[in-house]
Write an enzyme that holds these catalytic residues in place. Structure first.
Site, short mmCIF file in Angstrom:
data_model
loop_
_atom_site.label_atom_id
_atom_site.label_comp_id
_atom_site.label_asym_id
_atom_site.label_seq_id
_atom_site.Cartn_x
_atom_site.Cartn_y
_atom_site.Cartn_z
N GLY A 172 41.62 37.15 37.97
CA GLY A 172 42.04 38.02 36.86
C GLY A 172 43.10 37.37 36.00
O GLY A 172 43.00 36.23 35.57
N GLY A 173 44.17 38.14 35.77
CA GLY A 173 45.26 37.64 34.94
C GLY A 173 45.88 36.37 35.49
O GLY A 173 46.44 35.56 34.75
N GLY A 407 30.19 8.06 13.07
CA GLY A 407 31.20 9.13 13.11
C GLY A 407 32.22 8.86 14.20
O GLY A 407 33.41 9.20 14.05
N ALA A 408 31.77 8.26 15.29
CA ALA A 408 32.69 8.01 16.40
C ALA A 408 33.77 7.01 15.99
O ALA A 408 34.90 7.06 16.46
CB ALA A 408 31.92 7.51 17.61
C1 HXC Z 1 47.29 44.75 45.08
C2 HXC Z 1 46.46 43.10 46.42
C3 HXC Z 1 45.74 42.55 45.34
C4 HXC Z 1 45.85 43.20 44.06
C5 HXC Z 1 45.37 41.34 47.07
N1 HXC Z 1 46.19 42.32 47.47
N2 HXC Z 1 45.05 41.46 45.77
N3 HXC Z 1 47.23 44.18 46.29
N4 HXC Z 1 46.64 44.27 44.00
N5 HXC Z 1 45.22 42.74 42.99
C6 HXC Z 1 46.77 42.53 48.80
C7 HXC Z 1 45.77 42.98 49.84
O1 HXC Z 1 45.63 44.35 49.81
C8 HXC Z 1 46.47 42.49 51.11
O2 HXC Z 1 47.53 43.40 51.43
C9 HXC Z 1 47.11 41.21 50.71
O3 HXC Z 1 47.24 41.29 49.28
C10 HXC Z 1 46.29 39.99 51.04
O4 HXC Z 1 44.97 40.16 50.50
P1 HXC Z 1 43.65 39.87 51.36
O5 HXC Z 1 42.51 40.44 50.61
O6 HXC Z 1 43.86 40.31 52.78
O7 HXC Z 1 43.63 38.28 51.33
P2 HXC Z 1 42.40 37.28 51.18
O8 HXC Z 1 41.33 37.67 52.15
O9 HXC Z 1 42.99 35.92 51.29
O10 HXC Z 1 41.81 37.50 49.71
C11 HXC Z 1 42.62 37.25 48.60
C12 HXC Z 1 41.91 37.72 47.30
C13 HXC Z 1 41.50 39.20 47.43
C14 HXC Z 1 40.66 36.84 47.06
C15 HXC Z 1 42.88 37.47 46.15
O11 HXC Z 1 42.64 39.96 47.90
C16 HXC Z 1 41.01 39.79 46.15
O12 HXC Z 1 39.84 39.62 45.79
N6 HXC Z 1 41.91 40.51 45.44
C17 HXC Z 1 41.53 41.16 44.18
C18 HXC Z 1 41.25 40.10 43.13
C19 HXC Z 1 40.89 40.65 41.77
O13 HXC Z 1 39.75 41.04 41.47
N7 HXC Z 1 41.90 40.75 40.93
C20 HXC Z 1 41.71 41.14 39.55
C21 HXC Z 1 42.72 42.14 39.19
S1 HXC Z 1 42.43 42.53 37.50
P3 HXC Z 1 48.12 43.57 52.89
O14 HXC Z 1 49.02 44.76 52.76
O15 HXC Z 1 46.95 43.79 53.80
O16 HXC Z 1 48.86 42.32 53.21
C22 HXC Z 1 43.40 41.51 36.60
C23 HXC Z 1 43.23 41.75 35.12
C24 HXC Z 1 44.30 41.09 34.32
O17 HXC Z 1 44.12 40.71 37.08
C25 HXC Z 1 43.93 41.01 32.84
C26 HXC Z 1 43.65 39.61 32.39
C27 HXC Z 1 43.12 39.45 31.02
#
Ligand code: HXC
Length: 520
Positions: A172-173, A407-408
């Protein structure tokens, strides 16, 4: 114990607690994945004892989904300043042990604070990213936090160097901010960058893909070009960041530091007089030329694994930082295609923004043609490199080694694009195209009418010789002043160093405008 002493011990204890981030269990989990913690990364990055931390005790204020029960000092990011080889830098390192390093409103405020300080004080900003993106529980406040960071990335672009280390699964971000910075470094088997992970991809598009295939270090350093550097370990990635900083000025207000140079600027290299093969269709390795002419053969290559038909990177010449751009005849004959144009265009613009002179080594047969390139927009993408060179006002020294066609030829820092000093080796061929293609276009129909194959081949050769005599040398271009001098290859280092010396105080002014409109 006096009240004052009690308060001091309380501070010491609070600092020790805050330093544990999400706690020892999560630190152990981070280590068990073969990853360092945010603080360990900062300790490796900065000169020993130079780190000054800010906002260690900041916490999030979210109460959604019971978040008040999971509040930690620092809120998942360690921020502050320190030095690299004695030079000031600002740094933030996301702490995966706190909510997966996800970005909260508070975390964003901490990051923005060091970004603002970096811009105000004219020092690079280095982000060590390890984050699951926007903190889901904070909703739009987390998204707003990213908006604040992106806006600062944009305003700081071209003002201070911005470097992003990717040290975890960033989504994401967490990937868009690095994309707005100047350089991104990924680590094999540890870093991933994607808009969203494999599970969401599967549900949206039905595609089954692993993290590695979707956004691993190999993918982004060889296929997409998103990563400028790939390292085998976190330690290597961090030492690459330190090395990169050594070539850069702290801001656009300065020049890059000049180092004492033990390698004599007047050093000649006889092997360069034998490097160009007699057969124009044979290749040679441009890395040998670069290694021969730069100080101590030291070259920090950018985008080593992507668009390898062009080479870009940093080196020093007589102690001064330079950006090297060189066609690579041993990969796709050094042709300019979409990716090579994008790669070199971005590099040229970085160097220009940060007062780093450009040394361009030319051996290019032309732009790659065909439907694949046309459909991908080679016209617009090739124009990016053209634009970047024409726009650049830093000292530009160009050496044409062999082919420089069509051109290059224009694109690769020719005289008309304000090349300051353009040298050519005696082996240079500067023309609209190579002899075979030219004779085919000009005389193909006439030659086809010659029935006897031996006679036809002799006539073809005669026309080729005529063309080669006229164009396939550097002297025709030199006769028009488009080449300033034809030099012996062995003297290249000496001549380029002397040229750069003479251009050190170059000044060019441009007409005023709001901003340019480069072909994005
Ligand atoms: C809150 C989060 C989080 C999130 C992870 N955690 N991502 N908490 N918000 N976005 C927390 C989990 O709940 C967990 O908490 C701890 O972090 C570790 O995560 P795990 O999933 O256990 O770790 P892992 O298996 O290593 O996987 C990591 C990961 C996965 C691949 C990053 O967590 C994931 O897919 N997260 C979401 C990614 C995503 O789609 N983000 C997009 C957000 S939208 P605990 O309490 O158990 O330790 C965005 C938009 C921005 O960013 C705009 C841009 C233009």
């Amino acid at each position: 114990m006096s009240d004052q002493q009690k308060r001091i011990s309380e501070l010491v204890q609070k600092r020790a607690d805050a330093a544990l981030g999400g706690g020892q269990k999560r630190i152990d989990a981070q280590h068990s994945k073969g990853k360092l913690t945010a603080r360990e990364r900062i300790a490796l990055l900065l000169d020993e004892g130079s780190f000054e931390e800010y906002d260690m005790f900041m916490r999030h204020r979210c109460t959604n989904f019971g978040m008040e029960k999971t509040s930690f000092d620092g809120d998942g990011v360690v921020t502050g300043q320190g030095t690299i080889e004695g030079r000031l830098v600002y740094v933030f390192a996301q702490d995966f042990t706190v909510s997966g390093g996800s970005l909260s409103e508070t975390q964003a405020a901490k990051i923005c604070k060091v970004m603002d300080m970096a811009v105000r004080n004219g020092a690079p900003c280095i982000g060590l990213n390890d984050s699951g993106g926007a903190r889901i529980q904070e909703g739009v406040c987390a998204l707003a936090g990213y908006g604040e960071i992106f806006q600062r990335n944009i305003l700081a672009s071209g003002v201070i160097p911005q470097i992003s280390g990717i040290f975890g699964p960033c989504a994401g971000g967490a990937v868009y901010s690095p994309a707005l910075t100047d350089f991104t470094i990924m680590v094999k088997d540890i870093s991933y960058m994607f808009l969203t992970g494999p599970a969401v991809v599967k549900s949206v598009t039905g595609e089954t893909v692993t993290q590695e295939e979707l956004g691993g270090a190999q993918v982004h350093s060889s296929k997409s070009g998103v990563a400028h550097f790939k390292a085998d370990s976190e330690q290597e990635a961090i030492s690459t960041i330190r090395r990169l900083i050594s070539f850069l000025p702290s801001s656009n207000r300065e020049s890059a530091p000049t180092l004492d140079c033990a390698d004599p600027a007047g050093r000649v290299d006889d092997s360069l007089n034998d490097i160009i093969p007699d057969n124009p269709n044979k290749s040679y390795d441009m890395y040998k030329v670069i290694g021969s002419i730069v100080d101590n053969g030291e070259f920090l290559e950018v985008h080593r694994g992507w668009a390898r038909n062009i080479i870009v990177g940093f080196a020093r010449m007589n102690g001064r930082s330079v950006g090297i751009v060189a066609n690579q005849p041993s990969v796709l004959a050094g042709v300019l295609d979409i990716n090579a144009s994008r790669k070199a265009g971005r590099f040229v613009r970085f160097c220009d923004a940060f007062n780093i002179p450009l040394v361009t080594l030319v051996d290019v047969p032309g732009f790659l043609c065909g439907t694949q390139q046309e459909y991908g927009g080679i016209i617009t993408n090739g124009a990016k490199l053209l634009y970047a060179y024409g726009e650049a006002t830093v000292p530009k020294v160009t050496v044409t080694l062999r082919k420089s066609y069509g051109g290059a030829h224009i694109v690769m820092s020719c005289k008309q694009l304000r090349g300051d000093i353009n040298y050519a080796w005696p082996t240079a061929n500067i023309a609209v195209m190579g002899a075979d293609g030219a004779v085919e276009i000009l005389y193909g129909k006439d030659l086809k009418e010659i029935v006897d194959p031996a006679e036809r081949s002799a006539a073809f050769q005669a026309k080729k010789d005529e063309y080669n005599d006229l164009f396939c040398n550097p002297y025709n271009a030199a006769a028009y002043g488009y080449i300033d001098d034809v030099i012996e290859p062995r003297n290249t280092r000496f001549r380029v160093c002397r040229a750069l010396e003479s251009l050190a105080d170059k000044k060019v002014s441009a007409p005023s405008r709001k901003h340019d409109n480069l072909p994005l």
